[in-house]
Design an enzyme around this catalytic site. Structure first.
Site, PDB file in Angstrom:
ATOM      1  N   HIS A 280       0.800  -1.209   0.000  1.00 32.55           N
ATOM      2  CA  HIS A 280       0.000   0.000   0.000  1.00 32.55           C
ATOM      3  C   HIS A 280       0.838   1.267   0.000  1.00 32.55           C
ATOM      4  CE1 HIS A 280      -3.560   2.383   0.429  1.00 32.55           C
ATOM      5  NE2 HIS A 280      -3.099   2.957   1.526  1.00 32.55           N
ATOM      6  N   CYS A 281       2.158   1.152   0.135  1.00 40.15           N
ATOM      7  CA  CYS A 281       2.975   2.364   0.276  1.00 40.15           C
ATOM      8  C   CYS A 281       3.822   2.673  -0.950  1.00 40.15           C
ATOM      9  CB  CYS A 281       3.872   2.239   1.506  1.00 40.15           C
ATOM     10  SG  CYS A 281       2.978   2.358   3.070  1.00 40.15           S
ATOM     11  N   VAL A 282       4.798   1.823  -1.244  1.00 38.60           N
ATOM     12  CA  VAL A 282       5.820   2.166  -2.232  1.00 38.60           C
ATOM     13  C   VAL A 282       5.251   2.399  -3.637  1.00 38.60           C
ATOM     14  CG1 VAL A 282       8.006   1.443  -3.269  1.00 38.60           C
ATOM     15  CG2 VAL A 282       7.565   0.983  -0.864  1.00 38.60           C
ATOM     16  N   ILE A 284       2.408   3.655  -4.396  1.00 42.31           N
ATOM     17  CA  ILE A 284       1.418   4.734  -4.373  1.00 42.31           C
ATOM     18  C   ILE A 284       1.996   6.061  -3.895  1.00 42.31           C
ATOM     19  CG2 ILE A 284      -0.703   5.502  -3.210  1.00 42.31           C
ATOM     20  CD1 ILE A 284      -1.642   2.608  -3.264  1.00 42.31           C
ATOM     21  N   ASP A 285       2.735   6.021  -2.801  1.00 43.29           N
ATOM     22  CA  ASP A 285       3.139   7.243  -2.121  1.00 43.29           C
ATOM     23  C   ASP A 285       3.921   8.232  -2.985  1.00 43.29           C
ATOM     24  OD1 ASP A 285       1.904   6.021  -0.056  1.00 43.29           O
ATOM     25  OD2 ASP A 285       3.702   5.580   1.091  1.00 43.29           O
TER      26      ASP A 285
END
Length: 450
Positions: A280-282, A284-285
């Protein structure tokens, strides 16, 4: 940090409750971030009230059952037995906690712009129930300015003011599901507050939960810290993905190169290529910063280029799979049967969020092949916005008879529990994106790296 003014009466009261272990901690969103955080707070001796919109999940938690493999059921039972954990779907109870920690998703829209829906809905749920002296801390990864520009106006709409009546903070989550070396309590916590009192109470709360707090000057700085951590990973993974393509054309094994390079005791940090980015992080962020940077007329060339390279990796893997099939059976992917190993985005967990495996399955089937999967952690593919047609598809058994029926096996997630020697012995063709076969000491003409 310069000397801080004496805390207000409201801040002092909350600090005393935190120190005494009587402050009720409310956690909104009991997923991969919120649930471990809830248990960390309970273990630290604080009572926890967890909020989630999924009533079935709430019932599951209150029955002492965890849906996350690395969060043992016994941990929930222990917290409940001690009277320190309760879950609820009743958001009218948001006036009860002394501190509300927000751990909700921050996805991208189809146009790859920040989707603030979950943050805004949570803030609107809190606003009519917000009371004087409460701490509200956002943990969701987002663009610099979200806490101040999105959260604060919604919370202040009822008349209370941040810094005077309630405390507003940002402390980015740093969860790494499946990491056996670090958990919530052993990872330092960055904390930024909207004013001195907010920073003071937020730091005091998190200091009870984690090994060390890292105070920074503002919520914007804390938000930028989280983006920087994930952009660092995205850019470096993109670099080794690009090197993989270059070295492959030269007949050089990038995995061997990285293993040798990481023996240098300084100036090098190993990153590894793969079939694309997941979690969910790399993935998208970085786009959160790209979007916000446009407001300041600043380009984000490295960030965008890294995103392009990483996003293109599933298509490259499918091209390699098609080429290997063409060399072996003379007709590529059309009409082939493919077994994909692993739909979780990383090994030894059940999390499929943004998993490149789902994109791989779509691409493979778009080229006329049938694609099944095996994943010991994922019995069936959960519903997703981008891959709705795959929802409910079950994991297939991994036995010699089943393997023999497939034209190729594609290793997308290198779970430790896979019997790689048995797979190599039974499969007609293995296309490996994770170097799993080589790590197991396996090689052969039917094993191809991608």
């Amino acid at each position: 940090m310069p000397d801080q003014p004496t805390p207000s009466t409201l801040a002092t009261t909350l600090l005393e409750r935190i120190a005494a272990g009587s402050a009720l901690v409310g956690i909104v969103g009991l997923g991969y971030v919120g649930l471990p955080l809830a248990l960390a707070a309970a273990r630290a001796g604080l009572p926890v009230l967890g909020f989630d919109i999924d009533a079935a999940r709430v019932a599951q938690f209150n029955a002492g059952t965890s849906f996350i493999s690395h969060i043992p059921t016994e941990a929930l039972h222990a917290a409940a037995r001690a009277g320190r954990f309760e879950a609820t779907a009743d958001f009218a109870r948001l006036d009860e906690p002394d501190a509300i920690l927000i751990c909700v998703p921050t996805p991208l829209t189809r146009q790859r712009e920040p989707d603030m829906t979950f943050i805004e809905r949570t803030a609107r749920a809190i606003a009519p129930r917000l009371r004087r002296g409460q701490l509200v801390a956002l943990e969701s990864t987002t663009w610099p300015g979200t806490t101040d520009e999105v959260m604060r106006p919604i919370l202040e709409a009822g008349g209370l003011r941040s810094g005077a009546d309630f405390f507003l903070a940002y402390s980015p989550e740093r969860e790494d599901p499946g990491n056996g070396a670090y958990d919530t309590a052993t990872i330092p916590k960055v904390v930024g507050g909207d004013g001195a009192d907010a920073l003071r109470v937020a730091e005091a709360l998190y200091a009870r939960l984690v090994v060390r707090t890292v105070p920074v000057s503002s919520t914007r700085t804390a938000e930028a810290v989280k983006l920087t951590e994930n952009i660092f990973r995205s850019v470096n993974i993109a670099l080794v993905n690009e090197l993989k393509l270059i070295y492959d054309a030269m007949g050089i094994d990038v995995w061997e190169v990285i293993e040798a390079a990481k023996t240098k005791p300084f100036g090098f940090m190993p990153f590894y290529p793969g079939p694309g980015l997941g979690g969910h992080c790399v993935p998208i962020d970085p786009f959160y910063l790209t979007w916000k940077a446009r407001e300041f007329d600043r380009p984000t060339r490295f960030v965008e280029l890294a995103g392009e390279i990483n996003t293109a990796m599933p298509a490259h893997v499918v091209d390699r799979l098609a080429l290997a099939l063409d060399r072996q059976r003379g007709r590529g992917l059309n009409g082939a049967r493919i077994l994909l190993i692993g739909v979780a985005y990383k090994k030894n967990i059940e999390d499929t969020r943004e998993s490149p495996s789902l994109r791989l399955m779509d691409l493979i089937e778009a080229r006329g092949a049938a694609c099944d999967f095996h994943d010991p952690f994922v019995p069936a593919i959960p519903p997703t916005r981008e891959h709705a047609a795959l929802a409910g598809r079950p994991s297939r058994p991994l036995d010699p008879a089943a393997l023999a029926a497939y034209d190729a096996v594609l290793i997308a997630t290198d779970h430790d529990g896979i019997d790689y020697p048995a797979l190599a012995g039974a499969a007609r063709l293995v296309v490996d994106t994770r170097n799993a076969m080589a790590r197991a000491g396996l090689s052969g003409d039917h094993i191809v790296k991608a």
